[in-house]
Design an enzyme around this catalytic site. Structure first.
Site, PDB file in Angstrom:
ATOM      1  N   SER A 242       0.829  -1.205   0.000  1.00 33.82           N
ATOM      2  CA  SER A 242       0.000   0.000   0.000  1.00 33.82           C
ATOM      3  C   SER A 242       0.867   1.260   0.000  1.00 33.82           C
ATOM      4  O   SER A 242       1.999   1.259   0.492  1.00 33.82           O
ATOM      5  CB  SER A 242      -0.912   0.001   1.221  1.00 33.82           C
ATOM      6  N   GLN A 264      -1.102   4.417   6.202  1.00 38.41           N
ATOM      7  CA  GLN A 264      -0.637   3.405   5.249  1.00 38.41           C
ATOM      8  C   GLN A 264       0.557   2.641   5.784  1.00 38.41           C
ATOM      9  O   GLN A 264       0.690   1.439   5.558  1.00 38.41           O
ATOM     10  CB  GLN A 264      -0.276   4.056   3.913  1.00 38.41           C
ATOM     11  N   HIS A 267       0.017  -0.711   7.597  1.00 37.21           N
ATOM     12  CA  HIS A 267      -0.379  -1.939   6.889  1.00 37.21           C
ATOM     13  C   HIS A 267       0.713  -3.000   6.985  1.00 37.21           C
ATOM     14  O   HIS A 267       0.463  -4.129   7.367  1.00 37.21           O
ATOM     15  CB  HIS A 267      -0.679  -1.647   5.422  1.00 37.21           C
ATOM     16  N   GLU A 332      -0.854   5.059  -5.269  1.00 39.45           N
ATOM     17  CA  GLU A 332      -2.151   4.427  -5.036  1.00 39.45           C
ATOM     18  C   GLU A 332      -3.132   5.454  -4.443  1.00 39.45           C
ATOM     19  O   GLU A 332      -4.216   5.676  -4.958  1.00 39.45           O
ATOM     20  CB  GLU A 332      -1.966   3.240  -4.097  1.00 39.45           C
ATOM     21  N   HIS A 333      -2.745   6.062  -3.326  1.00 35.40           N
ATOM     22  CA  HIS A 333      -3.553   7.094  -2.664  1.00 35.40           C
ATOM     23  C   HIS A 333      -2.808   8.427  -2.741  1.00 35.40           C
ATOM     24  O   HIS A 333      -1.642   8.489  -2.350  1.00 35.40           O
ATOM     25  CB  HIS A 333      -3.788   6.765  -1.190  1.00 35.40           C
ATOM     26  N   ASP A 366     -11.049   4.458   2.284  1.00 37.93           N
ATOM     27  CA  ASP A 366     -10.899   3.026   2.545  1.00 37.93           C
ATOM     28  C   ASP A 366     -12.203   2.387   2.992  1.00 37.93           C
ATOM     29  O   ASP A 366     -12.438   1.205   2.719  1.00 37.93           O
ATOM     30  CB  ASP A 366      -9.843   2.796   3.628  1.00 37.93           C
ATOM     31  N   HIS A 425     -11.763 -13.699 -47.351  1.00 37.18           N
ATOM     32  CA  HIS A 425     -12.323 -12.479 -46.775  1.00 37.18           C
ATOM     33  C   HIS A 425     -12.836 -11.560 -47.878  1.00 37.18           C
ATOM     34  O   HIS A 425     -13.949 -11.016 -47.819  1.00 37.18           O
ATOM     35  CB  HIS A 425     -11.260 -11.733 -45.957  1.00 37.18           C
TER      36      HIS A 425
END
Length: 435
Positions: A242, A264, A267, A332-333, A366, A425
């Protein structure tokens, strides 16, 4: 604390900055080999292999995989067992997540078509996947919020069957996770986890149905297993540690920013928390807040290891430069902790989720703001998106060519087909031309 402090004006900034960002996504070779063995075994022996691995890894003995399935009544009982405050919080969060994804469905998840001037119909048909599997961490890491974030957009997308797998080491079931499954409308739930659960969902067994796509976070074994089965089924992403990046202009309480960095870092030791600010005095205040608040944190050892290993406080020349660096990181954030967040937001191109203003803590995203918290990590926000309704749908092109349209398109197609040496074709198009 030995927390890196960098300045963009320093001659060695680029080298030090790259050291901060470096993280190897390579999975341990032993894990890869073990996962491959587990997947092959479950594919070959189905339920028997799932039972053996569940007994070995989760210390959970059962006579059949059917005995590991949670009934709707058990999920409801868990919902009724949790406290009224927990029930209210789950339902409020679920309502907001559902509302957001319903708007997402309106914006991008509908079929459409049009006819051009010669009557040819062209369009797109959007249909939900038939069955999806969601992996929910269990044991020490139990995340009811992940149930909501994975199951609700699938439900909104119209997926008729949502299969949840969650490990319960030693048979210990987390009531909040089960209650979240009840609230989110999970169809079936099994108390299995690890690579064997991913294999069961990907290949199907006598008891666990085969799914079309697997989403949700897990440990290194789960991530490796998802990577291995991709192609047999769809997956959401391979998630790394994270991350949070805070862009601060110095107007936010430094205690708030310090705690956002902690949110974060707690985590795991590989999580990354970075502050970018053009205000040296403010960076010093945030560092002082970190030193003041850290001893009071229950997970202080994990936070400290994360901040010292992968964290940084970076002094920039300006907020404009901070935005440029943010785009390089593609976090990510991303928090824009400023009294003018909308001034900087147009400059920010790459991020999983952008949190605007001092009151918008990442933790609200979150749990209950509404947008999905399953986000791209490790710089993949440069080319990928949060989990959403669109991950549980697929699109089919619609083409209905009129007789007049065949006269217009036929010669074009034939010319290109002859150029590629594909006479079948070309002739198929030419046969529909008027003589």
């Amino acid at each position: 604390m030995n927390l890196r402090q960098l300045s963009t004006t320093a001659p060695d900034f680029e080298a030090e900055f790259q050291r901060v960002l470096h993280w190897s996504a390579e999975t341990d070779g032993a894990i890869e080999n073990r996962v491959a063995e587990i997947l092959a075994d479950v594919k070959a022996r189905g339920d028997s292999a799932v039972l053996e691995y569940t007994a070995r890894f989760d210390r959970l003995d059962a006579k059949s995989v059917a005995a590991l399935e949670l009934t709707r009544e058990e999920l409801k009982a868990a919902f009724e067992q949790i406290t009224p405050a927990q029930r209210d919080a789950l339902q409020a969060a679920a309502a907001r997540v559902r509302s957001y994804h319903e708007r997402q469905l309106e914006a991008c998840g509908r079929s459409w078509s049009y006819r051009d001037e010669d009557g040819t119909l062209l369009g797109q048909k959007v249909t939900p996947l038939d069955r999806v599997g969601i992996y929910v961490p269990g044991g020490k890491a139990a995340y009811p919020s992940s149930v909501l974030m994975n199951a609700i957009p699938a439900h909104v997308a119209g997926v008729p069957e949502i299969i949840m797998v969650v490990p319960t080491p030693g048979g210990e079931k987390n009531p909040l996770v089960l209650a979240a499954a009840y609230v989110a409308g999970v169809s079936r739930a099994f108390t299995i986890g690890g690579a064997q659960a991913v294999a069961a969902l990907a290949y199907g067994t006598a008891t666990v149905p085969k799914v079309d796509k697997i989403t949700g976070p897990g440990n290194a074994y789960v991530a490796s297993a998802k990577k291995h089965v991709f192609g047999q089924v769809g997956i959401d992403m391979i998630a790394g540690p994270s991350e949070i990046l805070v862009l601060a202009d110095g107007t936010t309480d430094p205690d708030w920013v310090a705690m956002d960095l902690f949110s974060q870092a707690e985590h795991d030791e590989l999580a990354q928390s970075i502050l970018l600010s053009p205000d040296a005095d403010y960076i010093a205040k945030v560092r002082a807040s970190i030193d003041k608040l850290l001893p009071k944190m229950p997970r202080k050892d994990v936070i400290q290891a994360s901040l010292e290993g992968r964290g940084a406080l970076i002094l920039t020349r300006s907020m404009d430069e901070a935005c440029e660096i943010s785009n390089r990181i593609a976090p990510e954030h991303l928090e824009v902790s400023s009294n003018e967040p909308h001034r900087w937001e147009p400059l920010l191109r790459h991020a999983g989720a952008i949190f605007l203003g001092a009151y918008t803590s990442e933790s609200l995203g979150d749990y209950c703001a509404g947008p999905n918290h399953v986000l791209p990590t490790s710089g993949t926000a440069r080319f990928s998106s949060p989990l959403g309704v669109y991950d549980f749908q697929k699109r089919s092109s619609l083409i209905e060519v009129s007789e007049a349209g065949a006269q217009k398109l036929g010669p074009i197609a034939a010319e290109l087909a002859y150029g590629e040496g594909l006479q079948g074709h070309a002739r198929a198009a030419e046969m529909r031309l008027r003589r």
